[in-house]
Scaffold this active site. Structure first.
Site, PDB file in Angstrom:
ATOM      1  N   GLU A  86       8.012   1.480  15.036  1.00  0.00           N
ATOM      2  CA  GLU A  86       8.830   2.318  14.061  1.00  0.00           C
ATOM      3  C   GLU A  86       8.576   3.786  14.243  1.00  0.00           C
ATOM      4  O   GLU A  86       7.893   4.255  15.156  1.00  0.00           O
ATOM      5  CB  GLU A  86       8.324   1.759  12.729  1.00  0.00           C
TER       6      GLU A  86
ATOM      7  N   GLU B 113       4.694  -4.987  11.796  1.00  0.00           N
ATOM      8  CA  GLU B 113       3.705  -4.017  11.523  1.00  0.00           C
ATOM      9  C   GLU B 113       2.451  -4.451  11.017  1.00  0.00           C
ATOM     10  O   GLU B 113       2.579  -4.678   9.617  1.00  0.00           O
ATOM     11  CB  GLU B 113       4.279  -2.628  10.870  1.00  0.00           C
TER      12      GLU B 113
ATOM     13  N   CYS C 126      -3.640   0.675   6.912  1.00  0.00           N
ATOM     14  CA  CYS C 126      -3.608  -0.203   8.042  1.00  0.00           C
ATOM     15  C   CYS C 126      -4.252   0.258   9.415  1.00  0.00           C
ATOM     16  O   CYS C 126      -4.860  -0.453   9.873  1.00  0.00           O
ATOM     17  CB  CYS C 126      -2.197  -0.729   8.499  1.00  0.00           C
TER      18      CYS C 126
ATOM     19  N   ASN D  38       0.826  -1.254  -0.048  1.00  0.00           N
ATOM     20  CA  ASN D  38      -0.133   0.050   0.110  1.00  0.00           C
ATOM     21  C   ASN D  38       0.795   1.399   0.182  1.00  0.00           C
ATOM     22  O   ASN D  38       0.541   2.090  -0.667  1.00  0.00           O
ATOM     23  CB  ASN D  38      -1.118  -0.086   1.173  1.00  0.00           C
TER      24      ASN D  38
HETATM   25  P1  NDP Z   1       0.984  -9.545   3.373  1.00  0.00           P
HETATM   26  O1  NDP Z   1       1.111  -9.899   4.493  1.00  0.00           O
HETATM   27  O2  NDP Z   1       0.234 -10.539   1.954  1.00  0.00           O
HETATM   28  O3  NDP Z   1       2.383  -9.386   2.336  1.00  0.00           O
HETATM   29  C1  NDP Z   1       3.324  -8.483   3.184  1.00  0.00           C
HETATM   30  C2  NDP Z   1       4.522  -8.840   2.551  1.00  0.00           C
HETATM   31  O4  NDP Z   1       5.192 -10.054   2.919  1.00  0.00           O
HETATM   32  C3  NDP Z   1       5.029  -8.871   0.968  1.00  0.00           C
HETATM   33  O5  NDP Z   1       6.179  -8.367   0.751  1.00  0.00           O
HETATM   34  C4  NDP Z   1       4.575 -10.425   0.715  1.00  0.00           C
HETATM   35  O6  NDP Z   1       5.205 -10.872  -0.321  1.00  0.00           O
HETATM   36  C5  NDP Z   1       5.427 -11.015   1.800  1.00  0.00           C
HETATM   37  N1  NDP Z   1       5.327 -12.237   2.266  1.00  0.00           N
HETATM   38  C6  NDP Z   1       3.989 -13.066   2.280  1.00  0.00           C
HETATM   39  N2  NDP Z   1       4.199 -14.418   2.712  1.00  0.00           N
HETATM   40  C7  NDP Z   1       5.252 -14.500   3.428  1.00  0.00           C
HETATM   41  C8  NDP Z   1       6.189 -15.352   4.297  1.00  0.00           C
HETATM   42  N3  NDP Z   1       5.558 -16.343   4.478  1.00  0.00           N
HETATM   43  N4  NDP Z   1       7.289 -14.958   4.545  1.00  0.00           N
HETATM   44  C9  NDP Z   1       8.001 -13.919   4.151  1.00  0.00           C
HETATM   45  N5  NDP Z   1       7.367 -13.037   3.316  1.00  0.00           N
HETATM   46  C10 NDP Z   1       5.981 -13.038   3.139  1.00  0.00           C
HETATM   47  O7  NDP Z   1       0.398  -7.970   3.276  1.00  0.00           O
HETATM   48  P2  NDP Z   1      -0.195  -7.146   1.864  1.00  0.00           P
HETATM   49  O8  NDP Z   1       0.999  -6.722   1.145  1.00  0.00           O
HETATM   50  O9  NDP Z   1      -1.460  -7.987   1.272  1.00  0.00           O
HETATM   51  O10 NDP Z   1      -0.537  -5.696   2.628  1.00  0.00           O
HETATM   52  C11 NDP Z   1      -1.645  -5.522   3.304  1.00  0.00           C
HETATM   53  C12 NDP Z   1      -1.561  -5.791   4.956  1.00  0.00           C
HETATM   54  O11 NDP Z   1      -0.589  -5.180   5.361  1.00  0.00           O
HETATM   55  C13 NDP Z   1      -2.777  -5.583   5.670  1.00  0.00           C
HETATM   56  O12 NDP Z   1      -3.009  -6.401   6.565  1.00  0.00           O
HETATM   57  C14 NDP Z   1      -2.327  -4.099   6.242  1.00  0.00           C
HETATM   58  O13 NDP Z   1      -3.198  -3.734   7.452  1.00  0.00           O
HETATM   59  C15 NDP Z   1      -0.955  -4.184   6.467  1.00  0.00           C
HETATM   60  N6  NDP Z   1       0.027  -3.173   6.735  1.00  0.00           N
HETATM   61  C16 NDP Z   1       0.211  -2.695   8.133  1.00  0.00           C
HETATM   62  C17 NDP Z   1       1.122  -1.747   8.096  1.00  0.00           C
HETATM   63  C18 NDP Z   1       1.453  -1.460   9.570  1.00  0.00           C
HETATM   64  O14 NDP Z   1       2.367  -0.404   9.674  1.00  0.00           O
HETATM   65  N7  NDP Z   1       0.801  -1.899  10.506  1.00  0.00           N
HETATM   66  C19 NDP Z   1       1.209  -0.666   7.198  1.00  0.00           C
HETATM   67  C20 NDP Z   1       0.700  -1.083   5.886  1.00  0.00           C
HETATM   68  C21 NDP Z   1       0.057  -2.471   5.877  1.00  0.00           C
HETATM   69  P3  NDP Z   1       4.323 -10.674  -1.814  1.00  0.00           P
HETATM   70  O15 NDP Z   1       3.143  -9.525  -1.543  1.00  0.00           O
HETATM   71  O16 NDP Z   1       5.092 -10.194  -2.985  1.00  0.00           O
HETATM   72  O17 NDP Z   1       3.656 -11.958  -1.931  1.00  0.00           O
END
Ligand code: NDP
Length: 487
Positions: free
Chosen positions: A460, A248, A282, A151
């Site tokens: 963070e 996060e 998020c 995002n």
């Molecule tokens: P995901 O959890 O699907 O993915 C996050 C990252 O983790 C991506 O780079 C993904 O790779 C990678 N990933 C997925 N599975 C694994 C694994 N098993 N091991 C290592 N890396 C992995 O989140 P989204 O990208 O869909 O983002 C949305 C989510 O992020 C929402 O829940 C949102 O609330 C949260 N978020 C939290 C924030 C915070 O600061 N608290 C800020 C922004 C978002 P790939 O996508 O390439 O598969």
């Protein structure tokens, strides 16, 4: 717009994946392919970690002032490239160009500047013990891994890179595969600012690339921004080598509006907390609790203003709401909307995909408001990550606090009231890492950020981030001799 192929960034160079694999990156507004991207496998991750490991000790030997100077220069260079970076971020994420210059580029540059300034003040402590003393050294962790969500790709990359580098670490960063563009430009910028090769590497790829990072024995720490389920998986993988983690994660945050609130401000906040970035934030305040005494007036103004929001091309300056990140994610959001209807929530506006003219090619969903929601509805309990607001009524303060806390998440919360004593009382009682009084979703770099419960571990930003990218070594110094009980 078809761009040239995008590569990995390892040891100061753009490189293809060792086995030549690529994946396609798509424009969420049109569905068209933007470019091909190198897909990092285990061999590429190993190469990036080795480069980081080699470069890190010399970086840690520099003074904080020297490290900080490079980060502050990177902040300047990033600001100079605001137009280009904001356009790339809007192209990649679908977020309106109204937002990205400040919320992404400005925020990322602020972060580099802040940790660039803080680097010179990172220090240990000293205490006299009477006949001895100890001091602590603040030492870097070594090579850290950053794994980002789609995002806010540039902001997330900066939020991880700047504190990691300021503390003397190296970082290997994996952006989400849906948004690979800006982390590569950040790598170029850091290099141009004088960052030695190997200290900031970018490995593009899917979950397996992230897993290879988490599993690598030479990574000391993993900082993830993503869903709670991913957090669980990454923590489990990190446990095998006992890595430190910062998480996060997602949220289902309450925004509480008391009867004495400034109504227009509260409506603005509710809209920003649900429709900014198409609701893909998020911290969003997706559970809007409104005092029953002002419910009707609140809903009337909210609906009237929401209906005026302009959907469109993210690169058009007039657009206020862009497309969701992908067709798959749009379907998830539409399914939640169906659940809201079938479970009895009252649809006030939106509630469907937008298909007028050029919008049909992208993943556009109208900003959606449900009123008359109950706490047990699926749309009220689960993170949707789209432009879907649930409005709930409440009668008194104790009741709303209890209901606001009745969630597995604990990322953020907002309280609107003119009664400041009540504002502070509610902020203290809410189970969340961040609480805003009379505003929402404001995240100055000086303020620690992170969640509790399923929303995360660690913080963070702010000086708090130093604790998560450094470790204390205690050094005891004897001044009067060993007091030995043996002859
Ligand atoms: P995901 O959890 O699907 O993915 C996050 C990252 O983790 C991506 O780079 C993904 O790779 C990678 N990933 C997925 N599975 C694994 C694994 N098993 N091991 C290592 N890396 C992995 O989140 P989204 O990208 O869909 O983002 C949305 C989510 O992020 C929402 O829940 C949102 O609330 C949260 N978020 C939290 C924030 C915070 O600061 N608290 C800020 C922004 C978002 P790939 O996508 O390439 O598969």
């Amino acid at each position: 717009m078809q761009m040239e192929d995008q590569y990995l960034f390892i040891d100061g160079e753009s490189v293809a994946a060792a086995d030549g694999t690529t994946f396609d990156n798509h424009n969420p507004a049109t569905g068209a392919t933007i470019c091909r991207v190198a897909y990092a496998g285990e061999a590429d991750v190993a190469r990036a970690v080795a480069a980081a490991r080699k470069a890190q000790p010399a970086w840690a030997q520099l003074s904080g002032t020297e490290r900080g100077r490079i980060l502050r220069r990177a902040a300047e260079l990033l600001r100079e490239r605001t137009d280009e970076m904001a356009r790339l971020e809007s192209l990649d994420t679908g977020r309106p160009i109204q937002e990205t210059p400040e919320a992404d580029v400005g925020s990322g540059a602020d972060c580099l500047e802040y940790f660039g300034s803080l680097a010179a003040s990172i220090q240990g402590e000293y205490q006299d013990l009477g006949g001895a003393f100890y001091y602590t050294r603040r030492e870097p962790l070594g090579v850290c891994a950053g794994i980002g969500a789609w995002n806010y790709p540039l902001q997330i990359a900066c939020w991880k890179a700047a504190p990691a580098l300021a503390c003397g670490n190296a970082l290997v960063f994996k952006p989400a595969e849906l948004t690979p563009l800006t982390a590569l430009r950040l790598a170029e910028i850091l290099r141009e600012a004088g960052l030695p090769d190997g200290l900031f590497n970018v490995v593009q790829g899917y979950a397996d690339t992230g897993q290879a990072l988490t599993a690598h024995p030479d990574i000391a720490k993993v900082s993830l921004t993503g869903e709670a389920g991913t957090g669980r998986a990454v923590m489990a993988d990190a446990a095998a080598t006992l890595k430190q983690v910062t998480m996060e994660l997602g949220g289902k945050s309450p925004l509480i509006i008391f009867a004495d609130a400034d109504l227009d401000e509260a409506v603005s906040a509710a809209m920003m907390a649900n429709f900014y970035s198409q609701g893909e934030i998020c911290t969003n305040g997706t559970r809007v609790f409104v005092d029953q005494d002002i419910r009707d007036r609140f809903l009337e103004r909210l609906r009237e203003r929401t209906a005026r929001l302009r959907l469109g091309d993210p690169l058009d300056a007039a657009t206020e709401v862009g497309p969701l990140i992908s067709p798959e994610h749009m379907q998830v959001v539409l399914d939640y909307i169906d659940r809201g209807r079938s479970e009895g929530a009252e649809l006030l506006c939106g509630g469907e995909r937008a298909t007028d003219g050029e919008l049909a090619a992208g993943s556009f969903v109208y900003p959606t408001i449900f009123s008359d929601c109950r706490d047990d509805m699926t749309i009220v309990r689960e993170e949707i990550f789209g432009p879907v607001m649930s409005v709930l009524e409440f009668a008194d303060e104790d009741e709303v606090i209890e209901r606001a806390n009745a969630t597995r998440y604990g990322l953020a919360a907002g309280v609107f009231t003119r009664d400041l004593a009540r504002g502070h009382r509610v902020a203290a009682a809410i189970e969340a890492g961040v609480c805003w009084i009379n505003n929402y979703n404001v995240t100055p770099i000086e303020m620690p950020f992170g969640g509790v419960k399923l929303s995360g571990i660690g913080r963070e930003n702010g000086t708090a981030a130093v604790d998560y990218y450094s470790q204390r070594k205690s050094v005891y110094v004897e001044l009067t001799g060993v007091d030995c009980p043996y002859d």
